[in-house]
Every structure is written in C-alpha cells, then in structure tokens.
Design a protein around this motif. Structure first.
Motif, PDB file in Angstrom:
ATOM      1  N   ASP A   8      10.341  -0.176   5.546  1.00  0.00           N
ATOM      2  CA  ASP A   8       9.119  -0.242   6.343  1.00  0.00           C
ATOM      3  C   ASP A   8       7.942  -0.165   5.376  1.00  0.00           C
ATOM      4  N   LEU A   9       7.241  -1.291   5.238  1.00  0.00           N
ATOM      5  CA  LEU A   9       6.177  -1.399   4.247  1.00  0.00           C
ATOM      6  C   LEU A   9       4.821  -1.532   4.919  1.00  0.00           C
ATOM      7  N   PHE A  10       3.829  -0.860   4.344  1.00  0.00           N
ATOM      8  CA  PHE A  10       2.444  -1.016   4.781  1.00  0.00           C
ATOM      9  C   PHE A  10       1.773  -1.931   3.769  1.00  0.00           C
ATOM     10  N   VAL A  11       1.465  -3.144   4.231  1.00  0.00           N
ATOM     11  CA  VAL A  11       0.912  -4.157   3.345  1.00  0.00           C
ATOM     12  C   VAL A  11      -0.477  -4.550   3.849  1.00  0.00           C
ATOM     13  N   VAL A  12      -1.055  -5.581   3.237  1.00  0.00           N
ATOM     14  CA  VAL A  12      -2.418  -5.987   3.566  1.00  0.00           C
ATOM     15  C   VAL A  12      -2.573  -6.301   5.052  1.00  0.00           C
ATOM     16  N   ALA A  13      -1.591  -6.982   5.609  1.00  0.00           N
ATOM     17  CA  ALA A  13      -1.682  -7.426   7.012  1.00  0.00           C
ATOM     18  C   ALA A  13      -1.276  -6.360   8.009  1.00  0.00           C
ATOM     19  N   PHE A  66       0.831  -1.202   0.000  1.00  0.00           N
ATOM     20  CA  PHE A  66       0.000   0.000   0.000  1.00  0.00           C
ATOM     21  C   PHE A  66       0.866   1.253   0.000  1.00  0.00           C
ATOM     22  N   SER A  67       1.904   1.248   0.829  1.00  0.00           N
ATOM     23  CA  SER A  67       2.786   2.400   0.889  1.00  0.00           C
ATOM     24  C   SER A  67       4.114   1.980   1.499  1.00  0.00           C
ATOM     25  N   ILE A  68       5.122   2.820   1.292  1.00  0.00           N
ATOM     26  CA  ILE A  68       6.462   2.569   1.816  1.00  0.00           C
ATOM     27  C   ILE A  68       6.885   3.767   2.640  1.00  0.00           C
ATOM     28  N   ASN A  69       7.320   3.508   3.861  1.00  0.00           N
ATOM     29  CA  ASN A  69       7.811   4.594   4.703  1.00  0.00           C
ATOM     30  C   ASN A  69       9.317   4.717   4.480  1.00  0.00           C
ATOM     31  N   ALA A  70      10.109   4.518   5.485  1.00  0.00           N
ATOM     32  CA  ALA A  70      11.553   4.656   5.328  1.00  0.00           C
ATOM     33  C   ALA A  70      12.138   3.464   4.570  1.00  0.00           C
ATOM     34  N   MET A  71      13.186   3.740   3.807  1.00  0.00           N
ATOM     35  CA  MET A  71      13.964   2.704   3.127  1.00  0.00           C
ATOM     36  C   MET A  71      15.426   2.956   3.440  1.00  0.00           C
ATOM     37  N   GLY A  72      16.192   1.895   3.527  1.00  0.00           N
ATOM     38  CA  GLY A  72      17.576   2.097   3.889  1.00  0.00           C
ATOM     39  C   GLY A  72      18.483   0.960   3.462  1.00  0.00           C
TER      40      GLY A  72
END
Length: 119
Positions: A98-103, A29-35
C-alpha cells in the motif's frame, strides 16, 4: 513510475531455504503495509504474510514457524525468509504494498517470482 520488483525465487529441495526480496521504487511518499501472496497452479491467490509500517506481522497458518517477513523502511524493501520449504509451497509469489504516491494511496503488485520446491 512506481513499481514493485521481486527477486530471490528459484528451485530448491524440500527442507531448504529461500529468501525473497521486493523493492518499491519511484515517487513514493510513504509505504503502509507490505506483504507477500502466492498462487499455485489451479488455485486462488492467497496471503502468505503481511507486515505493517510499524512492524506488526501476520502469517498464514500454513507458513507459521517456517517463514519470516521483515522490512527495511530506509530501502523501501520487504523480505520473506522461507525455511523448511515443502513441495506445497510451490507457487508464484507476489509482493504487495500500500503506497502513498503523488496521485494518492494505491495498492501495488509486483510481477511475481516463481518458487519451486522439489520432493
């Protein structure tokens, strides 16, 4: 299946450059921080660089001025441009996001890509 896939590692001489890429794929759905993190043999995994969804960045002191992190939100991709590489940069480099996924919201890791800098 949500996953992070890195590419771009390899063998380079000291003073050379490499560009790492990491693509997040799946039902995101969306991605917060990536590193990017790295782990050298016999050492703990350490943060190399991080970038927020808004583009703010933070770097380890050891790579400031040599490495640049960037992201393409349209492609769910984060990059690490590594210049003036040193033998001490040799490590397995891991992508983190940090990923916002279905779960819900979770932290994901890539499988790692080897970077070897010869002197």
């Amino acid at each position: 299946q949500v996953q992070l896939v890195e590419s771009g590692g390899g063998l380079v001489q000291a003073g050379g450059s490499l560009r790492l890429s990491c693509v997040a794929s799946g039902s995101i759905f969306s991605i917060n921080a990536m590193g990017w993190y790295r782990q050298a043999p016999g050492k703990q995994r350490e943060l190399v660089a991080v970038i927020t969804s808004g583009g703010s960045t933070n770097y380890a002191d050891s790579v400031k001025g040599r490495f640049t992190i960037s992201r393409d939100n349209a492609k769910n991709t984060v990059y690490l441009q590594m210049n003036s590489l040193k033998p001490e940069d040799t490590a397995v480099y891991y992508c983190n996001a940090d990923l916002f996924v279905v779960a819900g919201a979770y932290e994901y890791w890539g499988q790692g890509t080897q970077v070897t800098v010869s002197s």
